[in-house]
Design an enzyme around this catalytic site. Structure first.
Site, short mmCIF file in Angstrom:
data_model
loop_
_atom_site.label_atom_id
_atom_site.label_comp_id
_atom_site.label_asym_id
_atom_site.label_seq_id
_atom_site.Cartn_x
_atom_site.Cartn_y
_atom_site.Cartn_z
CG ASP A 394 47.26 41.59 -5.01
OD1 ASP A 394 46.81 40.64 -4.31
OD2 ASP A 394 46.98 42.50 -5.21
CG ASP A 825 53.12 55.98 -0.80
OD1 ASP A 825 52.40 56.82 -1.11
OD2 ASP A 825 54.12 55.94 -1.41
#
Length: 1122
Positions: A394, A825
């Site tokens: 990223d 998550d």
């Protein structure tokens, strides 16, 4: 950098797809069409790209071209392919390595290399085997009338043709299924209608049916029924014959559920009930017996105790049904990798797995750690052709890119070595640092020589990785100096009169092949910074061949891998596009980009994500997870969660970094309800569950006489050759008005991505080898080789990771990882459970994965702060379990509700931790007197807690010390990070104010030889103020109370003992915190003494002001300044 290659015509691909903008619909319900263009320029020499429609030799050349090129692109940009002769400065001989070349070109005067396939064999276009490179071959086609320079005969490939700008690149067909069979009817029609409800039924579309069923499904095909689509070797032949053939052999399950012994579980449940009853009676007695002398003290304590009882109940109820599970890997091998009538060759019939590794900053996440994680994945014990690894960078850093390339090069030696000698673990750093005899149980005579050779190569590999920053800097400085000299020379030749200082030349970062790095530059520039760079995809390791590849070497120093398969899984570097003004959604956005890119390139029906510092410790962990997915009922599992295990933690685990109570108690208990939560890493996902689909289920409908009859709402489908009008649903004709026009709105405008969904769903189904398996696939369906990558496929992958692709779609809202929370998550797993999916907790005998955890106090507190902040966000969002659907089971709802509520316990916990000190200061207690009733209740609560802890330890297998460390850090985190998270969440929700708790001062240890040196490093943070204050207040209160009691005439020992007991209870929980502040060998930071003295003086003055000495109403008593 890419623009310098654009000197002529380039291949153009026009793709017409459904528009995202649903507002363009006309009144009759038709959807507007949008066209975007993908430019795929050829190699840097600007030759036209020829790609045939069949697997000819030229097509094989182009496939290798696509696998050896770096693809870049993005919003309002052309997608460009840059052929890379090399990606690192060192050489690699593995045939799958990007940039690998074959023999020299036989054309006189040409120094090019012949393209090779994934097995390292030269790809030649003529039957005479004349070795010719790709460029000379094109010259022969264009200028030589298609005559082979070797045999002087025309090339016998009439289908090869040059593509003009108006000819599109062919789309790659699916594995074993033609494009037209995979295409959705949605993508074939120009006018689509909306449904009346404006909703899209995922389950009906997903489990579409057509034609006959397989063994174990609702109906059997007749023996006489002709199968026009099946040939002598087709996959449909397995359906012929008598379905009773499976009865001859007993069906064996892949997994078994082991119930906890009733001798342990029954007393455990009974003790929960007894403690609940005791708490109810105790709280009732406390409310009915106030302390009139200190009503404020009594009131605070009662409110806190009621909340603690409620919080304990939320935590305890989901623990009522713990289970253990075991798998049988022998049965998995027998079913999927053993020759049988449906799979005569014994090729693996297991589904594919796409492995995701995420990293963002090579400075915070060392490239060597990431490289070791990648090596452990490449060496995993799973069919090579079914495994793909995607690394998300990223940060778009060249350092990460080249570290990956070095890892791919070293894998050429490491992976065959692991396979040859059954190495565990398959992370080289961990393996070579094992503190045990490495030669134990090794029977091969050449193991010692091989290990020494690999160890020497790994040491050199580490040197190369660690020197990459300097290597990249020196290379870039050299190229930039050359560019600057050329620019200055041209400046002078043009006769510019302006000073040279006005000549601004960007300081680019250069790759090993002498081209600009398209990602983030060391010196940030426009379109080359961390938040502003193009999409990048580079296939580091090409897709492997379908059959094993062995290597024979005449070099006596080389390792003998003649009996070992040297193929490597596909390895892909991915860096999504980033542009200013876009919300890229951090890790969740990066994971969704990988989901889309992998769907286009490999489309594994299962996805396993790992953090860059978590590696595969058990090479068979993937197989163990697959046992659950492929077993009966596996089609209803959304993911298999593995426990997180950590290494590098101090032996005493001072700050409960192992978190064993959560992973071995809470998660195992949830496995007995609807499944464990998703905890961010080490999780094997079903791809279609990530896409937001509902699981297959049976709907119950009431009959005429009140009875219930089951109606199957979803039917397993086998993608057979269907016509253009194949329906998208399993419902009847009455559902024809249901629209699928919302598909682009959900998934975006990529037809390849949408087409891949049904293929992934089918390939992820269990085998239909038993009558109880309602949704299954035929055995042998996944033994066909997958098609190699081509330029069009990789170009489409560039398209789906562009920053604009998610606009006006449901990515992050309902599809993929969910956005809007720090703990994405937990939210992602909650959404799946809320749709009715189940999950499984896979505790392997040998730990599946291992990672690292912060052992420093400050780092640990900030980690807990991030988790607690995410929980507060969940509580104030629509992901609150109170708003869940009816598909979420009651106890599972309680568990998710506790996730959002537990940070708020910190408010009551801090108040309760000050109550003993206030009691000691005032001489009052939370009760009027220490009555027998109070002491009995206190004894009962304590004994039930101890018994429950002992039983939890018994059925979970954790240690008593681990349980106690968890209790200690619960109070440390509750009085520091949890309180900060609540304040941060409330300010964000009510006032929109963002608060970040950062480090204000740092000091580091100087003992580099100590493995746990970081444990003693003190980094001051504001999170330490509340627990430090609690400690100082309680210590001062004990000293004041003891002194007052000893020197007073009316000694109230009962109040003193009660207050001192509870103060010691608080201080014993804060002992690890105090030990962490003290550092090591007297190296306590000055800030600790300053804060301690300041707090002590303030509290002392405050106490004297509240209760001055007898005979004086002034602060300080009779003492007067001179």
């Amino acid at each position: 950098m890419a623009s310098k290659f654009k000197r002529g015509s380039s291949t153009v691909r026009k793709i017409t797809q459904l528009s995202n903008d649903m507002d363009q619909e006309s009144e009759n319900g038709s959807v507007g069409l949008a066209t975007y263009t993908v430019h795929i320029p050829p190699t840097p020499d600007n030759q036209p790209m020829e790609i045939s429609l069949e697997r000819s030799s030229s097509r094989r050349v182009e496939d290798q071209y696509a696998s050896s090129s770096m693809f870049t692109g993005g919003f309002n940009q052309f997608t460009r392919a840059h052929l890379k002769d090399k990606v690192i400065e060192s050489e690699s001989s593995h045939p799958q390595m990007a940039g690998a070349k074959g023999s020299s070109c036989a054309v006189p005067g040409c120094d090019g290399r012949v393209m090779t396939d994934e097995r390292g064999l030269d790809v030649v276009p003529c039957e005479c085997d004349y070795k010719i490179c790709r460029d000379c071959y094109r010259d022969a086609l264009r200028a030589g009338a298609g005559i082979c320079p070797g045999c002087k005969e025309p090339y016998k490939e009439p289908e090869v043709r040059g593509l003009t700008n108006s000819q599109p690149l062919p789309l790659p067909p699916g594995a074993g299924v033609s494009k037209m069979e995979r295409r959705l009817s949605l993508m074939k029609s120009g006018a689509l209608t909306r449904s009346q409800t404006n909703e899209f039924d995922h389950a009906q579309w997903l489990f579409e049916t057509k034609g006959s069923y397989g063994y174990g499904n609702a109906m059997w095909p007749k023996d006489s029924q002709p199968d026009s689509n099946s040939g002598s070797g087709s996959g449909s032949e397995w359906m012929g014959g008598d379905p009773n053939v499976f009865k001859e052999k007993q069906w064996r399950p892949l997994t078994r559920k082991l119930s906890i012994s009733a001798a342990v579980l029954s007393p455990y449940r009974l003790m929960i009930l007894i403690r609940l009853v005791v708490l109810v009676f105790f709280l009732k007695w406390r409310v009915q017996n106030p302390n009139d002398d200190a009503i404020w003290l009594w009131g605070m304590s009662v409110v806190c105790e009621i909340w603690f009882a409620f919080s304990w109940l939320l935590d305890q109820l989901p623990k009522l049904f713990p289970v253990n599970r075991v798998v049988d890997l022998d049965v998995l091998k027998e079913k999927f990798e053993t020759p049988n009538p449906t799979n005569p060759t014994g090729k693996s019939d297991l589904p594919g797995i796409d492995m995701f590794v995420s990293t963002a900053d090579p400075e915070k996440e060392p490239p060597l750690v990431t490289a070791n994680t990648i090596l452990s994945i490449l060496a995993a014990d799973y069919p090579v052709e079914k495994l793909s690894c995607y690394v998300s960078d990223d940060g778009g850093a060249l350092l990460t890119f080249e570290a990956m390339a070095e890892a791919a090069s070293f894998a050429n030696l490491w992976v065959p070595f692991c396979r040859k000698h059954d190495i565990e673990p398959r992370n080289p750093e961990s393996y070579f640092n094992l503190k045990r005899d490495p030669y134990k149980n090794k029977v091969r005579s050449d193991f010692v020589r091989d290990r020494r050779r690999v160890k020497r190569e790994y040491d050199e590999f580490k040197v190369r990785i660690n020197s990459l920053p300097d290597s990249i800097r020196r290379r870039s400085d050299a190229y930039n100096a050359t560019v600057e000299m050329k620019a200055m020379k041209k400046w002078r030749e043009n006769g510019n009169e302006e000073p040279m200082e006005n000549l601004k030349i960007p300081k680019a970062t250069w790759m090993a092949d002498g081209t600009h790095w398209p990602g983030t530059w060391t010196t940030a520039a426009s379109e080359h910074s961390r938040g502003d760079h193009a999409s990048i995809i580079q296939v580091m390791l090409k897709p492997p061949s379908d059959t094993p590849l062995n290597l024979t070497s005449s070099d006596s120093n080389a390792l003998d891998f003649s009996e070992v398969d040297i193929r490597l899984p596909m390895l892909v570097y991915v860096s999504r596009e980033k542009r200013p003004g876009y919300d890229h959604n951090k890790k969740a956005g990066a994971m969704n980009a990988l989901v889309r890119a992998s769907a286009v390139m490999s489309n594994g029906p299962f996805i396993l994500n790992l953090d860059c510092d978590h590696y595969i410790y058990n090479s068979q962990a993937l197989r163990e997870g697959m046992c659950f997915m492929m077993d009966r009922g596996g089609e209803r599992l959304c993911y298999v969660q593995f426990p997180q295990r950590f290494e590098g933690i101090d032996p005493n685990d001072r700050y409960a970094n192992h978190n064993t109570v959560f992973f071995d108690v809470n998660m195992r208990a949830l496995d007995g309800i609807q499944g464990p939560m998703y905890v961010g890493t080490g999780c094997l996902f079903r791809r279609t569950a990530l896409y937001g689909f509902d699981p297959p289920r049976n709907k119950e409908e009431s009959g005429w006489f009140g009875g219930k009859k089951k109606k199957s709402s979803t039917v397993a489908s086998v993608p057979e050759g269907g016509g253009e009008e194949q329906s998208l649903r399993s419902g009847g004709m009455e559902d024809e008005e249901m629209s699928v026009a919302l598909v682009p709105k959900k998934f975006g405008n990529s037809s390849l991505l949408v087409d891949s969904i049904r293929v992934a769903e089918f390939q992820g189904l269990p085998l239909a080898d038993h009558s109880s398996i309602k949704y299954g696939r035929p055995p042998g369906a996944l033994t066909l080789p997958r098609d190699p990558l081509d330029a069009a496929t990789v170009a489409e992958a560039i398209n789906v990771i562009s920053c604009w692709y998610e606009d006006k779609t449901e990515w992050g809202l309902r599809v993929g990882w969910i956005y809007g929370s720090v703990t994405e998550d937990v939210v992602t797993g909650y959404r799946m459970h809320n749709r009715g999916w189940k999950s499984v907790y896979c505790v392997t005998k040998r730990e599946a994965f291992r990672g690292t955890a912060p052992i420093n106090l400050t780092d640990r507190l900030h980690q807990v702060l991030r988790w607690a902040t995410g929980s507060v966000e969940i509580f104030f969002s629509r992901n609150n379990a109170l708003l869940a659907s009816s598909r979420l089971k009651f106890l599972q709802r309680i568990a998710y509700l506790n996730v959002g509520i537990y940070p708020f316990t910190s408010i009551f916990l801090i108040v309760y931790c000050f109550i003993p000190a206030l009691s000691l200061f005032t001489g009052q207690f939370i009760v009027q007197t220490l009555q027998v009733t109070f002491l009995v209740y206190l004894l009962g609560i304590t004994l039930t807690l101890v018994i429950l802890a002992a039983l939890e330890i018994k059925w979970s297998g954790i240690e008593l010390e681990e349980w106690w460390r968890n209790e200690q850090f619960w109070l440390i985190g509750g009085t520091s990070a949890h309180l900060a998270a609540v304040l941060q969440g409330l300010l964000k929700v009510m006032a929109g104010i963002e608060i970040s708790f950062t480090l204000t001062s740092k000091s580091s240890g100087d003992d580099e030889n100590d493995e746990f040196a970081d444990l003693y490093v003190i980094k001051w943070t504001s999170l330490m103020i509340p627990p430090l204050t609690i400690m100082m207040v309680n210590l001062i209160a004990i000293a004041v109370a003891v002194s007052r009691t000893i020197y007073s005439e009316d000694r109230e020992w009962s109040s003193l003992l009660g207050g001192v007991f509870f103060s010691f209870w608080v201080l014993s929980h804060l002992y690890p915190f105090a030990k962490g502040l003290m550092g090591r060998r007297g190296r306590t930071p000055t800030i600790v003494f300053v804060w301690s003295g300041l707090i002590s003086i303030t509290i002392s003055l405050l106490w004297v002001a509240i209760d001055p000495p007898s005979g004086s109403s002034n602060i300080g008593g009779s003492f007067q300044f001179p």
